[in-house]
Design a protein around this motif. Structure first.
Motif, PDB file in Angstrom:
ATOM      1  N   UNK A 423       0.785  -1.226   0.000  1.00 36.13           N
ATOM      2  CA  UNK A 423       0.000   0.000   0.000  1.00 36.13           C
ATOM      3  C   UNK A 423       0.814   1.270   0.000  1.00 36.13           C
ATOM      4  N   UNK A 424       2.136   1.169  -0.040  1.00 33.72           N
ATOM      5  CA  UNK A 424       2.971   2.371  -0.044  1.00 33.72           C
ATOM      6  C   UNK A 424       3.099   2.940  -1.457  1.00 33.72           C
ATOM      7  N   UNK A 425       3.253   4.259  -1.518  1.00 31.47           N
ATOM      8  CA  UNK A 425       3.483   4.930  -2.798  1.00 31.47           C
ATOM      9  C   UNK A 425       4.602   5.956  -2.594  1.00 31.47           C
ATOM     10  N   UNK A 426       5.060   6.533  -3.664  1.00 32.08           N
ATOM     11  CA  UNK A 426       6.197   7.441  -3.573  1.00 32.08           C
ATOM     12  C   UNK A 426       5.876   8.661  -2.715  1.00 32.08           C
ATOM     13  N   UNK A 427       6.891   9.116  -2.016  1.00 34.38           N
ATOM     14  CA  UNK A 427       6.807  10.377  -1.288  1.00 34.38           C
ATOM     15  C   UNK A 427       7.373  11.446  -2.212  1.00 34.38           C
ATOM     16  N   UNK A 428       6.519  12.301  -2.813  1.00 42.63           N
ATOM     17  CA  UNK A 428       7.013  13.262  -3.812  1.00 42.63           C
ATOM     18  C   UNK A 428       8.132  14.154  -3.293  1.00 42.63           C
ATOM     19  N   UNK A 429       8.157  14.400  -2.006  1.00 36.52           N
ATOM     20  CA  UNK A 429       9.186  15.284  -1.455  1.00 36.52           C
ATOM     21  C   UNK A 429      10.570  14.667  -1.536  1.00 36.52           C
ATOM     22  N   UNK A 442       2.919   5.058   3.107  1.00 38.62           N
ATOM     23  CA  UNK A 442       1.472   4.914   2.922  1.00 38.62           C
ATOM     24  C   UNK A 442       0.887   6.312   2.829  1.00 38.62           C
ATOM     25  N   UNK A 443       0.129   6.626   1.774  1.00 44.11           N
ATOM     26  CA  UNK A 443      -0.415   7.993   1.628  1.00 44.11           C
ATOM     27  C   UNK A 443      -1.227   8.409   2.853  1.00 44.11           C
ATOM     28  N   UNK A 444      -1.046   9.644   3.259  1.00 42.08           N
ATOM     29  CA  UNK A 444      -1.722  10.139   4.471  1.00 42.08           C
ATOM     30  C   UNK A 444      -3.232  10.177   4.290  1.00 42.08           C
TER      31      UNK A 444
END
Length: 629
Positions: A423-429, A442-444
């Motif tokens: 369920x994790x996705x990239x952290x754009x930062x 995991x998206x907030x």
């Protein structure tokens, strides 16, 4: 006589999975397709028995038999030839703004005349019919002229049906024109140019056109093909592939370079190439066939493309037994249902159909006795197909016949999205493609259903549900998967911009690199020894550019790793191997039981084993890729 020589793959030793021991001391039929004899096929004509063909680059006219095999040829000395037509012992050739009348026996000049087009014309197609010579001219505007075939005197003229008129032929009391701007064949009234009908064509870069034995033929310079086609697909906005694969009482259209059910000892590779949202199976087949020719592997490669039709391509009801989809065809979803616009009682996953198709070609070793590898490839929507099929299909694990050393790999090019394994996705930062840095969280506030199947492994469809998320996750690292991204594929055309897809990156190029990082984050780099990432400089969302690039050709046609040679000198052993781009793992043994790994690297062949003390006679060596699950 000039002929384009067919390319050949270099011979390969069939020793995959074996050891090296170091010791002392056809019937005539309508033409479906054929490679063109030159590098830029243009005009086509027929005298009722033979084909006449103009090659634009070679400035040469070829006389071909009804299977497009060269019988003779002669040079065209005036300029690059385009349109051709043949009648009453005269060969007419269009070039630039003139029409040349030639003796067809030897190409000698009879006469010529200027174009009737006053607007700096560019002649493309010629046809003879109703005592008139017809000329398709790309001028200002695009026009079709009818002239006296002896003098060129004007008789009739009218606007071309499209903005890029190409080939012409006269058949069944009508004038027929191919247009390369809208990729259609138009049937026109020779009286005033009224459009009587129009049809899709198989390839999208047409030049010459003729009709032989009731079949239309088009020349296509993009993939160096002369392709036969019919006009029976008026229910659809795309050209329907000519072959049919049975699925219960229904049929799946496909096109293949060789029969799938006739023994053929020359075949070493099955190359499956899946189309995208344009439903252009024949185009993708032609591109894959062209790539096989460029790689020198044409005669040993069985190229096949499925046509997974979407209902939005239908202009009227399709045949009752034709398979089509209303939803997730590239993700293994089931075909149209009893409640679809054109109901179907039976339903099939496209993945099931491919499993069955491959099983039919591998179950009997006598069918393709020298088959070494199966390559599953696709671009764009087809790339989505490849990613999900590689993840979910049990074929390689449970259906590939035991005892057959058939390598299998998957080439996934420029898809719009991928299936994630958590369920994790990239952290754009954290994203820094240049440095290869990306973190996954995991998206907030994730969008609803962002991890459902297709984007993730929740709420699986019928086909992947039968395999199960645990088995999918377990088998994927062991699959040999190649991810290819065009470095210029950063636009938004046909890009999935839904919220679940946007969590994977902002464009296809970015999504590919991020996905490869996701796989390493989830599985660990040590588990992904069979997975490769490649980028293609200067290529955007271009299926032909990807498949014919240097990296594309290498991954599609490199073949499995195989030991090819072993020699000893001065106490050292030199081991060579061919094919593949995977991890070269060389092992040594003196008793066939206890093996020592002496090389695990991508260093090119050969490798010199300088073991000390010097090797004794009787040393065994083997090459093995990391095994699957």
């Amino acid at each position: 006589m000039m002929m384009k020589q067919p390319k050949r793959c270099k011979p390969r030793h069939l020793l995959w999975g074996c050891l090296l021991f170091l010791s002392p001391g056809a019937t005539s039929h309508a033409l479906d397709f054929a490679g063109s004899p030159g590098s830029y096929p243009h005009g086509l004509a027929t005298d009722g028995t033979n084909l006449w063909h103009a090659d634009y680059e070679a400035s040469r006219i070829y006389i071909l038999d009804d299977q497009a095999q060269v019988e003779s040829s002669f040079a065209f000395p005036y300029a690059r030839p385009r349109g051709l037509t043949h009648a009453s012992g005269v060969l007419y050739v269009a070039s630039g703004s003139r029409v040349y009348r030639l003796n067809p026996a030897d190409g000698s000049h009879l006469s010529n005349f200027a174009s009737p087009d006053p607007s700096a014309p560019n002649h493309q197609g010629l046809a003879l019919g109703d005592g008139t010579l017809w000329i398709a001219s790309r001028g200002s505007p695009d026009w079709i002229y009818g002239v006296d075939p002896l003098t060129g005197a004007a008789i009739v003229d009218f606007a071309a049906p499209g903005s890029n008129p190409r080939g012409l032929t006269f058949h069944d009391a009508s004038l027929w024109n191919l247009d390369s701007s809208d990729n259609r064949l138009y049937r026109l009234s020779p009286v005033d140019g009224t459009i009587l009908a129009s049809y899709p064509i198989p390839l999208g870069n047409p030049r010459g056109l003729t009709c032989l034995d009731g079949m239309f033929l088009q020349a296509d310079p993009q993939v160096d093909l002369i392709m036969g086609f019919g006009i029976t697909n008026g229910f659809s906005d795309v050209y329907i592939a000519p072959l049919r694969y049975p699925a219960g009482s229904l049929q799946l259209p496909y096109i293949s370079s060789h029969p799938r059910d006739e023994p053929n000892a020359a075949i070493r590779r099955i190359l499956f190439c899946q189309h995208g949202i344009s439903d252009n199976a024949v185009t993708y087949f032609a591109r894959a066939r062209y790539a096989a020719d460029l790689a020198g592997c044409l005669e040993e490669t069985l190229v096949v493309s499925f046509q997974l039709l979407n209902d939005n391509k239908f202009t009227s009801a399709p045949p009752a037994n034709l398979l089509y989809w209303t939803g997730s065809r590239f993700w293994g979803g089931l075909s149209a249902s009893a409640t679809a616009p054109y109901p179907r009682a039976e339903r099939f996953s496209a993945f099931t159909l491919l499993d069955n198709f491959l099983s039919g070609m591998t179950a009997d070793p006598a069918l393709f006795p020298n088959l070494e590898e199966i390559v599953i490839s696709g671009h764009s929507g087809g790339g989505q197909f490849v990613n999900r099929y590689a993840a979910t299909s049990p074929f390689e694990r449970t259906m590939l016949p035991p005892g057959r050393a058939i390598d299998m790999h998957y080439v996934c090019m420029n898809p719009s999205s991928y299936v994630y394994f958590d369920g994790k996705r990239l952290d754009p930062a954290t994203l820094d493609l240049a440095a290869g840095v990306v973190d996954f969280v995991v998206p907030a506030a994730p969008p609803n259903a962002y991890n459902n199947y297709g984007y993730g492994l929740e709420n699986l469809y019928d086909y992947p549900a039968a395999v199960g998320s645990a088995a999918i996750t377990a088998q994927y690292p062991g699959r040999k998967v190649i991810y290819l991204a065009g470095e210029a594929d950063t636009g938004s055309a046909s890009l999935d911009i839904g919220s679940a897809a946007m969590l994977q990156g902002s464009n296809r190029y970015e999504r590919c690199l991020v996905y490869y990082a996701h796989l390493q984050d989830h599985f660990g780099p040590a588990s992904l020894l069979r997975h490769r990432l490649g980028t293609v400089p200067g290529v955007g969302h271009d299926g032909l550019g990807m498949i014919t690039s240097e990296v594309g050709l290498r991954y599609l046609f490199q073949g499995p790793l195989r030991l090819s040679g072993l020699s000893q000198a001065g106490g050292a052993a030199t081991i060579s191997w061919t094919g593949g781009d995977g991890l070269a793992t060389i092992q040594r043994s003196t008793n066939l039981l206890d093996w020592t790994t002496i090389l695990a690297t991508n260093t090119p062949s050969p490798f010199v084993d300088t073991a000390s003390p010097p090797l004794l006679p009787g040393a065994f060596y083997r090459l093995a890729e990391p095994p699957g699950p």
